[in-house]
Design a protein around this motif. Sequence first.
Motif, PDB file in Angstrom:
ATOM      1  N   GLY A 192       0.810  -1.210   0.000  1.00  0.00           N
ATOM      2  CA  GLY A 192       0.000   0.000   0.000  1.00  0.00           C
ATOM      3  C   GLY A 192       0.845   1.261   0.000  1.00  0.00           C
ATOM      4  O   GLY A 192       2.077   1.207   0.105  1.00  0.00           O
ATOM      5  N   ASP A 193       0.162   2.383  -0.050  1.00  0.00           N
ATOM      6  CA  ASP A 193       0.844   3.659  -0.205  1.00  0.00           C
ATOM      7  C   ASP A 193       1.724   4.004   0.992  1.00  0.00           C
ATOM      8  O   ASP A 193       2.748   4.659   0.844  1.00  0.00           O
ATOM      9  CB  ASP A 193      -0.195   4.779  -0.394  1.00  0.00           C
ATOM     10  CG  ASP A 193      -0.904   4.650  -1.734  1.00  0.00           C
ATOM     11  OD1 ASP A 193      -0.362   3.921  -2.601  1.00  0.00           O
ATOM     12  OD2 ASP A 193      -1.979   5.237  -1.895  1.00  0.00           O
ATOM     13  N   ALA A 194       1.308   3.557   2.177  1.00  0.00           N
ATOM     14  CA  ALA A 194       2.064   3.914   3.378  1.00  0.00           C
ATOM     15  C   ALA A 194       3.262   2.992   3.584  1.00  0.00           C
ATOM     16  O   ALA A 194       4.102   3.238   4.446  1.00  0.00           O
ATOM     17  CB  ALA A 194       1.160   3.844   4.606  1.00  0.00           C
ATOM     18  N   ALA A 195       3.337   1.926   2.794  1.00  0.00           N
ATOM     19  CA  ALA A 195       4.361   0.909   3.041  1.00  0.00           C
ATOM     20  C   ALA A 195       5.792   1.436   2.928  1.00  0.00           C
ATOM     21  O   ALA A 195       6.599   1.177   3.826  1.00  0.00           O
ATOM     22  CB  ALA A 195       4.141  -0.285   2.109  1.00  0.00           C
ATOM     23  N   PRO A 196       6.134   2.172   1.865  1.00  0.00           N
ATOM     24  CA  PRO A 196       7.545   2.596   1.763  1.00  0.00           C
ATOM     25  C   PRO A 196       8.030   3.353   2.997  1.00  0.00           C
ATOM     26  O   PRO A 196       9.080   3.017   3.555  1.00  0.00           O
ATOM     27  CB  PRO A 196       7.546   3.494   0.519  1.00  0.00           C
ATOM     28  CG  PRO A 196       6.433   2.963  -0.319  1.00  0.00           C
ATOM     29  CD  PRO A 196       5.360   2.554   0.660  1.00  0.00           C
ATOM     30  N   ALA A 197       7.260   4.347   3.443  1.00  0.00           N
ATOM     31  CA  ALA A 197       7.689   5.119   4.616  1.00  0.00           C
ATOM     32  C   ALA A 197       7.759   4.212   5.845  1.00  0.00           C
ATOM     33  O   ALA A 197       8.659   4.340   6.683  1.00  0.00           O
ATOM     34  CB  ALA A 197       6.725   6.273   4.858  1.00  0.00           C
ATOM     35  N   SER A 198       6.819   3.293   5.944  1.00  0.00           N
ATOM     36  CA  SER A 198       6.785   2.384   7.094  1.00  0.00           C
ATOM     37  C   SER A 198       8.012   1.464   7.109  1.00  0.00           C
ATOM     38  O   SER A 198       8.614   1.219   8.159  1.00  0.00           O
ATOM     39  CB  SER A 198       5.488   1.560   7.021  1.00  0.00           C
ATOM     40  OG  SER A 198       5.452   0.619   8.052  1.00  0.00           O
ATOM     41  N   ILE A 199       8.392   0.985   5.936  1.00  0.00           N
ATOM     42  CA  ILE A 199       9.571   0.112   5.846  1.00  0.00           C
ATOM     43  C   ILE A 199      10.835   0.887   6.194  1.00  0.00           C
ATOM     44  O   ILE A 199      11.688   0.415   6.956  1.00  0.00           O
ATOM     45  CB  ILE A 199       9.690  -0.483   4.421  1.00  0.00           C
ATOM     46  CG1 ILE A 199       8.530  -1.432   4.139  1.00  0.00           C
ATOM     47  CG2 ILE A 199      11.021  -1.206   4.254  1.00  0.00           C
ATOM     48  CD1 ILE A 199       8.402  -1.825   2.676  1.00  0.00           C
ATOM     49  N   VAL A 200      10.945   2.106   5.654  1.00  0.00           N
ATOM     50  CA  VAL A 200      12.124   2.933   5.939  1.00  0.00           C
ATOM     51  C   VAL A 200      12.223   3.196   7.445  1.00  0.00           C
ATOM     52  O   VAL A 200      13.298   3.098   8.042  1.00  0.00           O
ATOM     53  CB  VAL A 200      12.055   4.261   5.152  1.00  0.00           C
ATOM     54  CG1 VAL A 200      13.155   5.207   5.603  1.00  0.00           C
ATOM     55  CG2 VAL A 200      12.167   3.990   3.656  1.00  0.00           C
ATOM     56  N   ALA A 201      11.080   3.496   8.068  1.00  0.00           N
ATOM     57  CA  ALA A 201      11.086   3.765   9.513  1.00  0.00           C
ATOM     58  C   ALA A 201      11.516   2.519  10.285  1.00  0.00           C
ATOM     59  O   ALA A 201      12.282   2.600  11.246  1.00  0.00           O
ATOM     60  CB  ALA A 201       9.700   4.220   9.958  1.00  0.00           C
ATOM     61  N   ALA A 202      11.017   1.358   9.858  1.00  0.00           N
ATOM     62  CA  ALA A 202      11.361   0.111  10.557  1.00  0.00           C
ATOM     63  C   ALA A 202      12.856  -0.169  10.458  1.00  0.00           C
ATOM     64  O   ALA A 202      13.500  -0.548  11.446  1.00  0.00           O
ATOM     65  CB  ALA A 202      10.559  -1.053   9.971  1.00  0.00           C
ATOM     66  N   LEU A 203      13.426   0.033   9.264  1.00  0.00           N
ATOM     67  CA  LEU A 203      14.874  -0.187   9.098  1.00  0.00           C
ATOM     68  C   LEU A 203      15.645   0.779   9.991  1.00  0.00           C
ATOM     69  O   LEU A 203      16.661   0.406  10.593  1.00  0.00           O
ATOM     70  CB  LEU A 203      15.266   0.010   7.630  1.00  0.00           C
ATOM     71  CG  LEU A 203      14.748  -1.061   6.650  1.00  0.00           C
ATOM     72  CD1 LEU A 203      15.084  -0.672   5.207  1.00  0.00           C
ATOM     73  CD2 LEU A 203      15.343  -2.428   6.965  1.00  0.00           C
ATOM     74  N   GLY A 204      15.145   2.006  10.096  1.00  0.00           N
ATOM     75  CA  GLY A 204      15.805   2.995  10.938  1.00  0.00           C
ATOM     76  C   GLY A 204      15.769   2.597  12.408  1.00  0.00           C
ATOM     77  O   GLY A 204      16.751   2.746  13.130  1.00  0.00           O
ATOM     78  N   ARG A 205      14.622   2.080  12.840  1.00  0.00           N
ATOM     79  CA  ARG A 205      14.514   1.653  14.251  1.00  0.00           C
ATOM     80  C   ARG A 205      15.480   0.508  14.543  1.00  0.00           C
ATOM     81  O   ARG A 205      16.136   0.481  15.589  1.00  0.00           O
ATOM     82  CB  ARG A 205      13.083   1.198  14.538  1.00  0.00           C
ATOM     83  CG  ARG A 205      12.133   2.366  14.665  1.00  0.00           C
ATOM     84  CD  ARG A 205      10.715   1.925  14.992  1.00  0.00           C
ATOM     85  NE  ARG A 205       9.830   3.068  14.751  1.00  0.00           N
ATOM     86  CZ  ARG A 205       8.752   3.040  13.988  1.00  0.00           C
ATOM     87  NH1 ARG A 205       8.379   1.906  13.423  1.00  0.00           N
ATOM     88  NH2 ARG A 205       8.033   4.107  13.804  1.00  0.00           N
ATOM     89  N   LEU A 206      15.567  -0.420  13.623  1.00  0.00           N
ATOM     90  CA  LEU A 206      16.478  -1.550  13.842  1.00  0.00           C
ATOM     91  C   LEU A 206      17.924  -1.064  13.907  1.00  0.00           C
ATOM     92  O   LEU A 206      18.724  -1.563  14.695  1.00  0.00           O
ATOM     93  CB  LEU A 206      16.310  -2.583  12.724  1.00  0.00           C
ATOM     94  CG  LEU A 206      14.997  -3.347  12.750  1.00  0.00           C
ATOM     95  CD1 LEU A 206      14.861  -4.229  11.513  1.00  0.00           C
ATOM     96  CD2 LEU A 206      14.899  -4.206  14.016  1.00  0.00           C
ATOM     97  N   ALA A 207      18.235  -0.058  13.096  1.00  0.00           N
ATOM     98  CA  ALA A 207      19.616   0.428  13.052  1.00  0.00           C
ATOM     99  C   ALA A 207      19.991   1.139  14.346  1.00  0.00           C
ATOM    100  O   ALA A 207      21.148   1.145  14.739  1.00  0.00           O
ATOM    101  CB  ALA A 207      19.800   1.363  11.863  1.00  0.00           C
ATOM    102  N   ARG A 208      19.009   1.738  15.033  1.00  0.00           N
ATOM    103  CA  ARG A 208      19.387   2.449  16.266  1.00  0.00           C
ATOM    104  C   ARG A 208      19.002   1.671  17.516  1.00  0.00           C
ATOM    105  O   ARG A 208      19.149   2.159  18.615  1.00  0.00           O
ATOM    106  CB  ARG A 208      18.810   3.858  16.285  1.00  0.00           C
ATOM    107  CG  ARG A 208      17.312   3.953  16.279  1.00  0.00           C
ATOM    108  CD  ARG A 208      16.870   5.402  16.055  1.00  0.00           C
ATOM    109  NE  ARG A 208      15.464   5.509  15.751  1.00  0.00           N
ATOM    110  CZ  ARG A 208      14.514   5.698  16.664  1.00  0.00           C
ATOM    111  NH1 ARG A 208      14.825   5.811  17.925  1.00  0.00           N
ATOM    112  NH2 ARG A 208      13.262   5.782  16.306  1.00  0.00           N
TER     113      ARG A 208
END
Lengths: 89, 485
Positions: free
Chosen positions: B231-247
């Motif tokens: 869905g449309d919100a998926a890209p931002a959601s995936i980017v945020a998830a990767l960011g959370r894992l990185a920190r």
Amino acid sequence: MANGPVETLTFDAALAELGEVVARLEAGGMPLEESIALYERGVALHARCAHLLDDAELRVQRLVEEAGGALRAIDLRPDDVDDEAGTSA
Amino acid sequence: MTDERPWERWLRREPGTPDAGPPGPEPPPWGQSAGPAVPAPGRPTAVPSGSNRSAPGSRIWTVGDVTRAVRDVLRAGDTFRDLWVEGEVGQVTVSAAGHCYFALRDGRSQLACVFFRAQRASSPFEARTGLRVVAHGRLDVYEAGGTYQLYVDSLQPAGFGDLALQFEALKAKLLAEGLFDAARRRPLPRSPRLIGVATSPSGAVLHDILHVLRRRWPLTSVVLAPCQVQGDAAPASIVAALGRLARWQDPLDGTVPDVLILARGGGSPQDLWAFNDERVVRAVAASPIPVVTGVGHETDVTLVDFAADVRAPTPSAAAELVVPSRQEAAAALAALRGRLVASTERALGAGRAALEVERRALARVHPATVLAGERQRTAELLDRAGRAIERRLAGDRDRLGRAADRLPLLVTGRLAAARAELGAAAAGLAALSPYATLERGYAIVRAPDGRVLVEARATAVGEQLDVRLARGALDAIVANVRDSE
């Protein structure tokens, strides 16, 4: 030789130290007492590795972002995941 | 619309249609003729002499001639061999043989289409009435029906073409930037301590990943960053998830994820589209932690796959890739155990040999009484070591299991032999006469009560001592005691 109680070692650390112990024993040339001590350390390391292999349980946590952006992790039990998988496509 | 009627006719005919046969010119529903009425092949028939329709230079064609001539024209060029046609799907009929017939329409006209079973089987997408699609295939004539139709070999939802163009354009751009360079790919940790997983928190994918990890390598931990994967919100959601894992850093032991899995289950190209999003691709490429992608099925390739450090064909395969195998680790452990046993046996053998050398040295220089003491001390040491090992081994026996059962037997057997050998040698030494030593000038001094004196202060001035020489003895009286020497 690395020291400390084997109970705190990770599998990799224990396996690596076991490798060192074996290498030293194989090189030889040490007093009998030291050989015996090394052997005992080796047995303990082996037991640690075997225990981890047999009894380890995967730990699963889920990240939650707090209002301020801080992260918190909550434990996820296997049942939680199975339930969620069962109720949605 | 009147064009519905031939379909109905087709449907009525359906049960009589043979169910077999390879993809071929099966009669289409829009054909008006019920059966092939093919005239003699080949040449145009001469105009009947009685015809009143004759014209100069003309001739009368058979139906088949016309149809074949049209077919030849259609086949002559490249134009109709490789067509992409976009339109709306009209009514769809599927024959018993599994072939699909439908018309593509736009506002003005329609085009008959055949989608044979073999092509349908490999297509993720089905024709459904009312859908806008892009069909690819060749145009040809169905002789028996006198119609031309599109023989479809692939079918995509409309808009796919735009997406495909976007995909290629973005791929070219990121490729030029070097985001997909093989040199950027980092090796994965051999056995990760903490695996970050970015995927949907519900659904089979997470379940599959955890199942694989539990079976294959439960000696690790997983931290899940839930995200939308569609869905449309998926890209931002995936980017945020990767960011959370990185920190993320575990507050208890300070562990940080040392590998990430970005996963999604199978779906249509549209379903997977978030994984072609530029933001997502860039986030994967920029991840400080190595990323393994497992998106869709084996045949699905998305742009994140190019940016990932490792691309796995499926989510389960991604889980397999990031951890070692428990079986292999157990085999490596068993091999080390074998070497531990063997090298310890050798070390004990060497210790015994060293002991033998010392024993011989002792036997040369010490009087028998001293030697006996040494012998006892050595025997005690050896005994203690032996007991320690035996105690240790008795405990180990359970833990090491059957494979290691040989070890305690071998080691204790070896020690027992060593002890027996040492005992025999020492007994031989004890049999040596102490008087032989006296030949070298030593004397044995005894107090009146028969004690052997080894220190001056064990006696006193005036005491009468018995001094035994190699030959004969002296009765001596102590004149002075010099304790300090």
